[in-house]
Scaffold this motif. Sequence first.
Motif, PDB file in Angstrom:
ATOM      1  N   ARG A   1      57.004  66.066  48.156  1.00  0.00           N
ATOM      2  CA  ARG A   1      57.671  67.198  47.527  1.00  0.00           C
ATOM      3  C   ARG A   1      58.039  66.824  46.098  1.00  0.00           C
ATOM      4  NH1 ARG A   1      62.412  67.760  45.922  1.00  0.00           N
ATOM      5  NH2 ARG A   1      62.235  70.039  46.114  1.00  0.00           N
ATOM      6  N   SER A   2      58.207  67.854  45.270  1.00  0.00           N
ATOM      7  CA  SER A   2      58.637  67.676  43.894  1.00  0.00           C
ATOM      8  C   SER A   2      59.175  68.996  43.380  1.00  0.00           C
ATOM      9  CB  SER A   2      57.465  67.203  43.020  1.00  0.00           C
ATOM     10  OG  SER A   2      57.819  67.193  41.648  1.00  0.00           O
ATOM     11  N   ASP A   3      60.117  68.906  42.436  1.00  0.00           N
ATOM     12  CA  ASP A   3      60.582  70.106  41.739  1.00  0.00           C
ATOM     13  C   ASP A   3      59.664  70.481  40.585  1.00  0.00           C
ATOM     14  OD1 ASP A   3      62.821  70.241  43.395  1.00  0.00           O
ATOM     15  OD2 ASP A   3      64.034  68.999  42.057  1.00  0.00           O
ATOM     16  N   GLY A   4      58.715  69.589  40.246  1.00  0.00           N
ATOM     17  CA  GLY A   4      57.797  69.850  39.152  1.00  0.00           C
ATOM     18  C   GLY A   4      58.382  69.450  37.808  1.00  0.00           C
ATOM     19  N   PHE A   5      57.499  69.164  36.849  1.00  0.00           N
ATOM     20  CA  PHE A   5      57.970  68.765  35.527  1.00  0.00           C
ATOM     21  C   PHE A   5      57.928  69.907  34.512  1.00  0.00           C
ATOM     22  CE2 PHE A   5      53.420  67.744  35.595  1.00  0.00           C
ATOM     23  CZ  PHE A   5      52.965  68.288  34.411  1.00  0.00           C
ATOM     24  N   LYS A   6      57.413  71.067  34.910  1.00  0.00           N
ATOM     25  CA  LYS A   6      57.344  72.191  33.976  1.00  0.00           C
ATOM     26  C   LYS A   6      58.582  73.081  34.108  1.00  0.00           C
ATOM     27  CE  LYS A   6      52.309  72.160  33.881  1.00  0.00           C
ATOM     28  NZ  LYS A   6      51.065  72.907  34.164  1.00  0.00           N
ATOM     29  N   GLU A   7      58.977  73.680  32.994  1.00  0.00           N
ATOM     30  CA  GLU A   7      60.190  74.504  32.905  1.00  0.00           C
ATOM     31  C   GLU A   7      59.766  75.963  32.745  1.00  0.00           C
ATOM     32  OE1 GLU A   7      61.731  72.824  29.400  1.00  0.00           O
ATOM     33  OE2 GLU A   7      61.975  70.818  30.259  1.00  0.00           O
ATOM     34  N   ILE A   8      60.036  76.773  33.767  1.00  0.00           N
ATOM     35  CA  ILE A   8      59.614  78.171  33.763  1.00  0.00           C
ATOM     36  C   ILE A   8      60.700  79.031  33.116  1.00  0.00           C
ATOM     37  CG2 ILE A   8      58.806  80.099  35.172  1.00  0.00           C
ATOM     38  CD1 ILE A   8      58.020  78.109  37.321  1.00  0.00           C
ATOM     39  N   ASP A   9      60.323  79.813  32.109  1.00  0.00           N
ATOM     40  CA  ASP A   9      61.273  80.724  31.464  1.00  0.00           C
ATOM     41  C   ASP A   9      61.901  81.651  32.519  1.00  0.00           C
ATOM     42  OD1 ASP A   9      60.331  79.590  29.160  1.00  0.00           O
ATOM     43  OD2 ASP A   9      59.204  81.363  28.487  1.00  0.00           O
ATOM     44  N   ARG A  10      63.208  81.648  32.580  1.00  0.00           N
ATOM     45  CA  ARG A  10      63.928  82.562  33.478  1.00  0.00           C
ATOM     46  C   ARG A  10      63.450  82.425  34.918  1.00  0.00           C
ATOM     47  NH1 ARG A  10      61.612  84.821  29.462  1.00  0.00           N
ATOM     48  NH2 ARG A  10      60.108  85.932  30.778  1.00  0.00           N
TER      49      ARG A  10
ATOM     50  N   ASP B   1      48.691  77.197  21.714  1.00  0.00           N
ATOM     51  CA  ASP B   1      48.787  75.884  21.071  1.00  0.00           C
ATOM     52  C   ASP B   1      50.126  75.707  20.358  1.00  0.00           C
ATOM     53  OD1 ASP B   1      46.192  75.625  21.971  1.00  0.00           O
ATOM     54  OD2 ASP B   1      45.542  74.551  20.159  1.00  0.00           O
ATOM     55  N   ALA B   2      50.659  76.767  19.771  1.00  0.00           N
ATOM     56  CA  ALA B   2      51.940  76.671  19.074  1.00  0.00           C
ATOM     57  C   ALA B   2      53.062  76.365  20.058  1.00  0.00           C
ATOM     58  CB  ALA B   2      52.229  77.959  18.310  1.00  0.00           C
ATOM     59  N   ASP B   3      53.062  77.040  21.204  1.00  0.00           N
ATOM     60  CA  ASP B   3      54.095  76.778  22.202  1.00  0.00           C
ATOM     61  C   ASP B   3      53.924  75.395  22.820  1.00  0.00           C
ATOM     62  OD1 ASP B   3      55.433  79.173  21.867  1.00  0.00           O
ATOM     63  OD2 ASP B   3      54.160  80.235  23.298  1.00  0.00           O
ATOM     64  N   PHE B   4      52.668  74.951  22.992  1.00  0.00           N
ATOM     65  CA  PHE B   4      52.426  73.606  23.512  1.00  0.00           C
ATOM     66  C   PHE B   4      53.000  72.562  22.568  1.00  0.00           C
ATOM     67  CE2 PHE B   4      50.148  69.720  24.331  1.00  0.00           C
ATOM     68  CZ  PHE B   4      49.900  69.722  25.691  1.00  0.00           C
ATOM     69  N   ALA B   5      52.791  72.751  21.260  1.00  0.00           N
ATOM     70  CA  ALA B   5      53.300  71.793  20.277  1.00  0.00           C
ATOM     71  C   ALA B   5      54.828  71.746  20.288  1.00  0.00           C
ATOM     72  CB  ALA B   5      52.798  72.155  18.887  1.00  0.00           C
ATOM     73  N   ASN B   6      55.454  72.845  20.622  1.00  0.00           N
ATOM     74  CA  ASN B   6      56.920  72.914  20.639  1.00  0.00           C
ATOM     75  C   ASN B   6      57.503  72.327  21.920  1.00  0.00           C
ATOM     76  OD1 ASN B   6      59.491  73.838  19.508  1.00  0.00           O
ATOM     77  ND2 ASN B   6      59.468  75.314  21.200  1.00  0.00           N
ATOM     78  N   ASN B   7      56.844  72.589  23.059  1.00  0.00           N
ATOM     79  CA  ASN B   7      57.307  72.075  24.356  1.00  0.00           C
ATOM     80  C   ASN B   7      56.143  72.112  25.343  1.00  0.00           C
ATOM     81  OD1 ASN B   7      58.541  71.404  26.758  1.00  0.00           O
ATOM     82  ND2 ASN B   7      59.935  73.157  26.803  1.00  0.00           N
ATOM     83  N   GLU B   8      55.528  70.959  25.573  1.00  0.00           N
ATOM     84  CA  GLU B   8      54.344  70.892  26.441  1.00  0.00           C
ATOM     85  C   GLU B   8      54.640  71.355  27.864  1.00  0.00           C
ATOM     86  OE1 GLU B   8      55.807  68.239  25.088  1.00  0.00           O
ATOM     87  OE2 GLU B   8      54.403  66.987  23.945  1.00  0.00           O
TER      88      GLU B   8
ATOM     89  N   PRO C   1      49.180  70.468  29.956  1.00  0.00           N
ATOM     90  CA  PRO C   1      49.535  69.080  29.632  1.00  0.00           C
ATOM     91  C   PRO C   1      49.257  68.118  30.786  1.00  0.00           C
ATOM     92  CG  PRO C   1      51.473  70.202  30.409  1.00  0.00           C
ATOM     93  CD  PRO C   1      50.338  71.212  30.498  1.00  0.00           C
ATOM     94  N   ASN C   2      49.204  66.835  30.457  1.00  0.00           N
ATOM     95  CA  ASN C   2      49.244  65.794  31.472  1.00  0.00           C
ATOM     96  C   ASN C   2      50.694  65.557  31.890  1.00  0.00           C
ATOM     97  OD1 ASN C   2      49.447  64.688  28.683  1.00  0.00           O
ATOM     98  ND2 ASN C   2      49.916  62.789  29.768  1.00  0.00           N
ATOM     99  N   LYS C   3      50.860  64.729  32.880  1.00  0.00           N
ATOM    100  CA  LYS C   3      52.194  64.443  33.408  1.00  0.00           C
ATOM    101  C   LYS C   3      52.994  63.615  32.413  1.00  0.00           C
ATOM    102  CE  LYS C   3      54.323  62.716  37.701  1.00  0.00           C
ATOM    103  NZ  LYS C   3      54.052  62.021  38.979  1.00  0.00           N
ATOM    104  N   PRO C   4      54.281  63.930  32.240  1.00  0.00           N
ATOM    105  CA  PRO C   4      55.107  63.149  31.300  1.00  0.00           C
ATOM    106  C   PRO C   4      55.494  61.797  31.903  1.00  0.00           C
ATOM    107  CG  PRO C   4      56.469  64.752  32.408  1.00  0.00           C
ATOM    108  CD  PRO C   4      55.054  65.024  32.861  1.00  0.00           C
ATOM    109  N   ARG C   5      56.205  61.001  31.116  1.00  0.00           N
ATOM    110  CA  ARG C   5      56.738  59.735  31.622  1.00  0.00           C
ATOM    111  C   ARG C   5      57.608  60.023  32.844  1.00  0.00           C
ATOM    112  NH1 ARG C   5      58.837  56.988  27.101  1.00  0.00           N
ATOM    113  NH2 ARG C   5      60.525  58.525  27.114  1.00  0.00           N
TER     114      ARG C   5
END
Length: 726
Positions: free
Chosen positions: A217-226, A270-277, A712-716
């Motif tokens: 299980r995991s909560d995931g590393f991505k942050e979903i708006d709202r 790409d702009a949003d990726f550069a701001n927060n992957e 993106p790939n997985k963060p640290r």
Amino acid sequence: MNHSNTRFRVAPLALALSATLSSTTFLTNAQAADPAAIIDAQSSVIEEVFIFADADEVRALPGSAALVSEEQFRIEFANDINQLLKTVPGTYIREEDGYGLRPNIGIRGATSERSSKITLMEDGVMIAPAPYSNPAAYYFPTAMRMHSAEVLKGAPLLRYGPQTTGGVINMVSTPIPDSVTGNLDLRVGQNGEQDLLANFGGRYGDFGYLVETAQRRSDGFKEIDRGNDSGYDIEDYLVKLSWTGERQSLLFKAQYSNEISDETYLGLTDADFANNEDRRYGLSSIDEMNNYHAGMNLRYGLQLGDDLALSVTAYQNNFSRDWFKLSGGNSFVRAANAGDLGAQAILDGEADVFGLGYKHNNRDYESRGVELNLDHSLGDHSLSYGIRLHEDEMDRYQPIDVYDQIDGELLLSGRIEPVGGDNRLEDAEAMSLWLIDSWQLSSALNLNLALRYEDVDSSRRQFSDPDRETDPSRRSNSSQEWLPGASFTYDLSDEWQALAGVHRGFSPLGGGAQEFEEPETSVNWEAGIRYRGSWFLEAIAFYSDFDNKTENCSNANPCSNGATAGAFTTGQAVIQGLELQASTVLNFGNINAPVDLAYTYTDAVISRDNPEEGFSDGDTLAAVPENTLSLRLGLETAMNWDSYAVIKYIDETCVTIGCNTDSNPFNRTEDLLVTDLISRYALTDDAVVFVKFENVFDERSIVSRQPEGARPNKPRTASVGLQYQF
């Protein structure tokens, strides 16, 4: 919120029974080169299906191969097959979700679209949901419950079809232990990651057993708006029962797994990726995958004589999935990338939009078959004859829920019942024959001859009404292919060995193929040299010449022409390159330092102008990186404290054919260099604690633009764990 509309069926046990001769049915070419090898193999009880038994056999095959060993699985506490296979030369990985839930694996001439161009097996049984009609691997075995992974390339792979262009991957599950024992592996990490692997088994006289479960299980590393978490929950259960007689053996295996993951096809601009992957748009907040897999097989084998072994294998696998997700989100991403502020406002949740379609990508798969094999040692020849009868099918029934985005909230407004491409049945029937002859011509020269025959009939019925009461539109395809191959090894000395081979490659078109379409075929060459001394060194050049290279089209992997269903023929192509391997164990007093290096260079291009599709000679093919590299380093001490580094590099790749001829940044991914660190301390002979840092330098790149935007790939990620044997 569970949007599953899945209709899951478990076939009767009688259809699921399979029989084969322990692992000796799948003797390696290295074993078969020795006339006594079959006799020796029969005397031991090895109930798992191996293509090859250990690294030494891999390094003697008349063809290129690799073994991801049990030791590597254990040391790296592997739970993502992508990261393991990045250490294998000749493999191409396109990441998607950062966790390896649905891998995209390519091997040499077989490109990586949802792993549909390679033969995937678990314990020698084809494991793709529908290997002939719908081979896209939306199901992949849970990597952390595997004992090892075998990769076979070159002419010897003709023993294992149907995909014979690039390679074979056989995932080997946990064997039944020789004595009563159990294992418990635990890991907890950032983002709520929790992994558990537990098994227990043993033998009583002629009987053996194993029970096992993997829980992730995991909560995931991505942050979903709202939105909610972007993680997953996976349960996997396995049972094995065996019996071994004087000249017979039986092995029954049953497996069940289910997954709920908050995964989406929607990527980023790409702009949003550069701001927060790690951002995810609120439009994807209700996206969710539900899937279920059940498989059973019974393996039986009979030793007919000292040099003759008969095996029969029957198998059945069922897979059901409902991936509820936004359809067509790529149109907003593309428009926003082009500067459309209105599209960006929709992605940000700041603009209202009506009529958004969220499709229940709901499909049931079933595959079953019977396989017979005869292994025969005859003088200097070790022969294998076989036949497999196989059927598979896919039932696609995909309604669309319609939502409106109002003030940043998603509100259900209606439903569209499925018709046309969302309401169809596809199936395939196939007969495969093979004859393999490993001929020891002299003490130095081994010649391996292979001949495979594939006879495939596929069909599609597509309905224009939700209830399937009207006559469907129909299409069908039939293909028959003879696939010859030959390879050899020649011992130049006790340490140096030359090898070479050639074989015909084949990739079936799938259930959506039309009568006039031809399957992908190729001629595949390899040649190289090995050194087996204090170092193992190997250099192998490969060359694949395609008459009609094809891409398998899906929403997950749109073809170069934009199609999301069927196949797209791109014409003549050449994929060529060089694979290098080097490994040794260096000694510094009480410290051992294992070193494993793998490098692949690949040139993959259109080889003839194709004006109909707009391709030119020299256009780079999609999803094939030019350079990949992995380096595994270790420091193993006498103080029970061992540490390892795994460094992996993958070059940028084209998203569609021909990105080398334009400067459009949206047509290619970015290169990526990632380093993982693992440190292990043995508390006792039976208990090890470890700490693991994935992507320790937190390198982030656009590793994919498919399905719908930058990903993106997985963060640290840091984690700690325990491995305990009792």
